[in-house]
Motif scaffolding. Structure first.
Motif, mmCIF file in Angstrom:
data_model
loop_
_atom_site.group_PDB
_atom_site.id
_atom_site.type_symbol
_atom_site.label_atom_id
_atom_site.label_comp_id
_atom_site.label_asym_id
_atom_site.label_seq_id
_atom_site.Cartn_x
_atom_site.Cartn_y
_atom_site.Cartn_z
ATOM 1 N N LEU A 116 0.909 -1.293 -0.159
ATOM 2 C CA LEU A 116 0.105 -0.376 -0.108
ATOM 3 C C LEU A 116 0.949 1.299 0.046
ATOM 4 C CD1 LEU A 116 -2.898 0.931 0.094
ATOM 5 C CD2 LEU A 116 -2.632 0.964 2.616
ATOM 6 N N GLY A 117 0.458 2.211 -0.761
ATOM 7 C CA GLY A 117 1.292 3.541 -0.871
ATOM 8 C C GLY A 117 1.073 4.376 0.147
ATOM 9 N N THR A 118 1.763 5.560 -0.013
ATOM 10 C CA THR A 118 2.000 6.678 0.923
ATOM 11 C C THR A 118 0.481 7.207 1.031
ATOM 12 O OG1 THR A 118 4.298 6.997 0.312
ATOM 13 C CG2 THR A 118 3.005 8.776 1.428
ATOM 14 N N ASN A 119 0.048 7.473 2.223
ATOM 15 C CA ASN A 119 -1.164 8.115 2.474
ATOM 16 C C ASN A 119 -2.303 7.199 1.946
ATOM 17 O OD1 ASN A 119 0.258 10.235 3.810
ATOM 18 N ND2 ASN A 119 0.113 11.400 1.698
ATOM 19 N N GLY A 120 -2.142 5.901 1.863
ATOM 20 C CA GLY A 120 -3.013 4.978 0.946
ATOM 21 C C GLY A 120 -4.176 4.486 2.147
ATOM 22 N N ALA A 121 -5.172 3.925 1.819
ATOM 23 C CA ALA A 121 -6.197 3.292 2.464
ATOM 24 C C ALA A 121 -6.581 2.029 2.106
ATOM 25 C CB ALA A 121 -7.600 4.312 2.120
ATOM 26 N N PHE A 122 -6.614 1.151 2.909
ATOM 27 C CA PHE A 122 -7.044 -0.422 2.787
ATOM 28 C C PHE A 122 -8.329 -0.659 3.250
ATOM 29 C CE2 PHE A 122 -6.857 -4.645 2.979
ATOM 30 C CZ PHE A 122 -5.966 -5.412 2.010
ATOM 31 N N ILE A 123 -9.034 -0.949 2.489
ATOM 32 C CA ILE A 123 -10.535 -1.585 2.873
ATOM 33 C C ILE A 123 -10.599 -2.974 3.132
ATOM 34 C CG2 ILE A 123 -13.061 -1.189 2.529
ATOM 35 C CD1 ILE A 123 -12.470 1.033 0.875
ATOM 36 N N PHE A 124 -10.884 -3.672 4.054
ATOM 37 C CA PHE A 124 -11.342 -4.990 4.211
ATOM 38 C C PHE A 124 -12.662 -5.273 4.030
ATOM 39 C CE2 PHE A 124 -7.109 -5.715 6.579
ATOM 40 C CZ PHE A 124 -6.384 -6.656 5.737
ATOM 41 N N THR A 125 -13.178 -6.116 3.318
ATOM 42 C CA THR A 125 -14.221 -6.392 3.036
ATOM 43 C C THR A 125 -14.685 -8.113 3.387
ATOM 44 O OG1 THR A 125 -15.014 -7.284 1.043
ATOM 45 C CG2 THR A 125 -14.965 -4.922 1.383
ATOM 46 N N GLY A 126 -13.597 -8.864 3.368
ATOM 47 C CA GLY A 126 -13.595 -10.424 3.247
ATOM 48 C C GLY A 126 -13.885 -10.883 4.690
ATOM 49 N N ILE A 127 -14.797 -12.012 4.601
ATOM 50 C CA ILE A 127 -14.999 -12.519 6.131
ATOM 51 C C ILE A 127 -14.349 -14.196 5.804
ATOM 52 C CG2 ILE A 127 -16.734 -13.060 7.758
ATOM 53 C CD1 ILE A 127 -18.640 -10.990 6.023
ATOM 54 N N PRO A 128 -13.194 -14.396 5.992
ATOM 55 C CA PRO A 128 -12.639 -15.633 5.768
ATOM 56 C C PRO A 128 -13.025 -16.488 6.949
ATOM 57 C CG PRO A 128 -10.755 -14.136 6.374
ATOM 58 C CD PRO A 128 -11.995 -13.280 6.229
ATOM 59 N N ALA A 129 -13.258 -17.871 6.523
ATOM 60 C CA ALA A 129 -13.525 -18.840 7.592
ATOM 61 C C ALA A 129 -12.091 -18.952 8.460
ATOM 62 C CB ALA A 129 -13.599 -20.008 7.104
ATOM 63 N N PRO A 130 -12.373 -19.266 9.760
ATOM 64 C CA PRO A 130 -10.940 -19.330 10.621
ATOM 65 C C PRO A 130 -10.283 -20.543 9.813
ATOM 66 C CG PRO A 130 -12.705 -19.330 12.017
ATOM 67 C CD PRO A 130 -13.348 -19.146 10.611
ATOM 68 N N LYS A 131 -8.663 -20.230 9.680
ATOM 69 C CA LYS A 131 -7.825 -21.323 9.107
ATOM 70 C C LYS A 131 -6.520 -21.037 9.962
ATOM 71 C CE LYS A 131 -8.547 -19.905 4.450
ATOM 72 N NZ LYS A 131 -9.583 -18.948 5.050
ATOM 73 N N PRO A 132 -5.582 -21.827 9.821
ATOM 74 C CA PRO A 132 -4.365 -22.163 10.134
ATOM 75 C C PRO A 132 -3.742 -20.776 10.206
ATOM 76 C CG PRO A 132 -4.667 -24.158 9.285
ATOM 77 C CD PRO A 132 -5.716 -23.157 8.893
ATOM 78 N N ALA A 133 -2.860 -20.272 11.219
ATOM 79 C CA ALA A 133 -1.953 -18.969 11.112
ATOM 80 C C ALA A 133 -1.170 -18.741 9.774
ATOM 81 C CB ALA A 133 -1.365 -18.832 12.394
ATOM 82 N N VAL A 134 -1.287 -17.669 9.267
ATOM 83 C CA VAL A 134 -0.334 -17.616 8.363
ATOM 84 C C VAL A 134 0.849 -16.376 8.478
ATOM 85 C CG1 VAL A 134 -2.017 -18.268 6.130
ATOM 86 C CG2 VAL A 134 -1.665 -15.614 7.190
ATOM 87 N N GLU A 135 1.922 -16.692 7.885
ATOM 88 C CA GLU A 135 2.989 -15.618 8.157
ATOM 89 C C GLU A 135 2.849 -14.303 7.493
ATOM 90 O OE1 GLU A 135 7.453 -16.136 7.154
ATOM 91 O OE2 GLU A 135 6.734 -17.961 8.287
ATOM 92 N N VAL A 136 2.926 -13.431 8.251
ATOM 93 C CA VAL A 136 2.777 -12.026 7.858
ATOM 94 C C VAL A 136 3.931 -11.103 8.200
ATOM 95 C CG1 VAL A 136 1.316 -9.870 8.509
ATOM 96 C CG2 VAL A 136 0.190 -12.052 8.279
ATOM 97 N N GLU A 137 4.449 -10.136 7.251
ATOM 98 C CA GLU A 137 5.453 -9.249 7.554
ATOM 99 C C GLU A 137 5.107 -8.205 8.537
ATOM 100 O OE1 GLU A 137 8.597 -8.872 4.522
ATOM 101 O OE2 GLU A 137 7.320 -9.949 3.184
ATOM 102 N N ALA A 138 5.060 -8.678 9.665
ATOM 103 C CA ALA A 138 4.211 -7.525 10.718
ATOM 104 C C ALA A 138 4.884 -6.358 10.881
ATOM 105 C CB ALA A 138 3.799 -8.203 11.927
ATOM 106 N N ASP A 139 6.248 -6.406 11.123
ATOM 107 C CA ASP A 139 6.930 -5.248 11.209
ATOM 108 C C ASP A 139 7.043 -4.236 10.250
ATOM 109 O OD1 ASP A 139 7.649 -5.705 13.984
ATOM 110 O OD2 ASP A 139 9.504 -6.884 13.400
ATOM 111 N N LEU A 140 7.153 -4.870 8.934
ATOM 112 C CA LEU A 140 7.094 -4.247 7.780
ATOM 113 C C LEU A 140 5.918 -3.424 7.377
ATOM 114 C CD1 LEU A 140 8.733 -3.051 5.262
ATOM 115 C CD2 LEU A 140 8.113 -5.047 3.927
#
Ligand SMILES: NC(=O)c1ccc[n+]([C@@H]2O[C@H](COP(=O)([O-])OP(=O)(O)OC[C@H]3O[C@@H](n4cnc5c(N)ncnc54)[C@H](OP(=O)(O)O)[C@@H]3O)[C@@H](O)[C@H]2O)c1
Ligand SMILES: [Zn+2]
Ligand SMILES: [Zn+2]
Length: 372
Positions: free
Chosen positions: A276-300
């Motif tokens: 996502l870019g500078t001053n960008g907005a991210f809209i979540f609409t999805g409602i995923p069924a619970p699944k095993p954890a996935v790796e996310v680059e959380a710090d970045l």
């Protein structure tokens, strides 16, 4: 009267003989069902992971994406009349006095969780010949939208999501104003990525193109395919995640000002959030069924959210304003892209086809049961 519903205690999906409703108060309206859209939520309810019947009922009548025609109005109904086309909203307020959103008719923001939802949670839906609802939950639809107005409800997801974003982005000189707005749309000069090419994603992409965004739809299936053709026919660009990586996507798009997530998959969503870019907005609409954890680059991601002043917002549909905007926008879409808009409805079926539609393989974009 004929209805289609689930009996969770017996784990069955069946045709149900449902009592014909009648008007009981001056503010109620009786509606004859014309079209009822089928979506992933209905299909999930049919696998019994979701959905609950009203108290005292063994079954839940399905259906929350409806277009109907008014056949009777209560004595106090002012804004609607017999013969009008209407689309109902889905969520109804919780009973708690202290729930400020519900008391302000913003039950999509209900603070207690005790809201009910037609065809989903503790109140019957619209997959039936007739239903009764309060005037204030019904939205007038002009006759020229008869063919496509069953798409109003899925479009409200984008309407509400974008309304939230424009609200927050008032913090910036983001988007155009005045003459430029009238000429180009308020998204002119900005780039949006839509994740997923299902009905929610494609309708969201139409909304973004109509607002002037340069719009890319990033979804799974390789092009050419039916959905990609529809997307390109109204001026968005389709890119397949099978052939183009997220890094290549960013190289093609440049600064991503907006992501409209309509994929319902956490992994790809967080990969794109990273871009996502500078001053960008991210809209979540999805409602995923619970699944095993996935790796996310959380710090970045966290670093980007802070250093790039980003906005992340979730949205569940929808308030009256979003329904009114969706009806207005369908009017714009049908003028600009009549073929593309109509081609989103990939099948119209008689009620007896319910079994295949709800339990069979998901096909097409939006399938509709016609009671008319
Ligand atoms: N917030 C709300 O109020 C609200 C209301 C309704 C729906 N929703 C949610 O909105 C989401 C989208 O709904 P929909 O009905 O449009 O869904 P859908 O018909 O299932 O479409 C999902 C799209 O995402 C694509 N996709 C799936 N996995 C992918 C992956 N790993 N990478 C890239 N693309 C992928 C699919 O590609 P293919 O075309 O190749 O299959 C498809 O085009 C769902 O999660 C639903 O729960 C939210
Ligand atoms: Zn739905
Ligand atoms: Zn509430």
């Amino acid at each position: 009267m004929r209805a289609i519903g689930v009996i969770p205690s017996k784990r069955t999906v069946s045709e149900i003989n449902h009592a014909t409703p009648s008007i009981r108060s001056g503010s109620e309206v009786k509606v004859r069902s014309l079209d009822v859209g089928i979506c992933g939520t209905d299909r999930e309810i049919c696998t019994f992971v979701y959905g609950s019947p009203p108290d005292g009922s063994e079954y839940l009548v399905l259906g929350h994406e409806s277009l109907g025609e008014i056949v009777a109005v209560g004595a106090g109904v002012k804004s609607l009349k017999v013969g009008d086309l209407v689309v109902p909203s889905v969520r109804r307020p919780c009973p708690h006095e202290h729930c400020q959103p519900c008391r302000a008719d913003l039950q999509d923001f209900c603070a207690t969780g005790d809201f009910i939802e037609r065809g989903i949670k503790m109140t019957h839906g619209f997959m039936t010949e007739y239903y009764v609802d309060e005037e204030k939950y019904l939205n007038y639809v002009p006759p020229k939208l008869r063919e496509v107005a069953v798409l109003v409800e899925p479009l409200t997801v984008a309407e509400k999501g974008l309304a939230q974003v424009w609200h927050v982005q008032k913090r910036l000189p983001w988007g155009h104003a005045g003459a430029a707005l009238a000429k180009h749309g308020r998204g002119h000069g900005m780039r949006a990525v839509v994740l997923g090419a299902g009905p929610v994603g494609i309708l969201g992409a139409m909304k973004l193109v109509a607002e002037g965004f340069q719009t890319y739809v990033y979804s799974r299936s390789k092009a050419p395919n039916y959905k990609a053709d529809v997307v390109e026919s109204f001026g968005a660009k389709y890119i397949s995640s099978e052939t183009v990586s997220v890094a290549e996507l960013v190289a093609r798009v440049g600064n991503i000002d907006l992501v409209y997530e309509a994929v319902g998959v956490g992994k790809i969503s967080f990969q794109v959030m990273k871009a996502l870019g500078t001053n960008g907005a991210f809209i979540f609409t999805g409602i995923p069924a619970p699944k095993p954890a996935v790796e996310v680059e959380a710090d970045l991601i966290m670093r980007n959210v802070v250093l790039k002043n980003q906005l992340v917002v979730g949205t569940v549909n929808a308030d009256r304003t979003a329904f009114v905007s969706a009806i207005q926008d369908l009017g714009i879409f049908i003028e600009r892209w009549p073929t593309a808009l109509r081609s989103l409805i990939t099948g119209r079926f008689k009620p007896e086809a319910y079994r295949e539609l709800l339990l069979g393989k998901s096909t097409g974009i939006k399938n509709v049961i016609s009671f008319a």
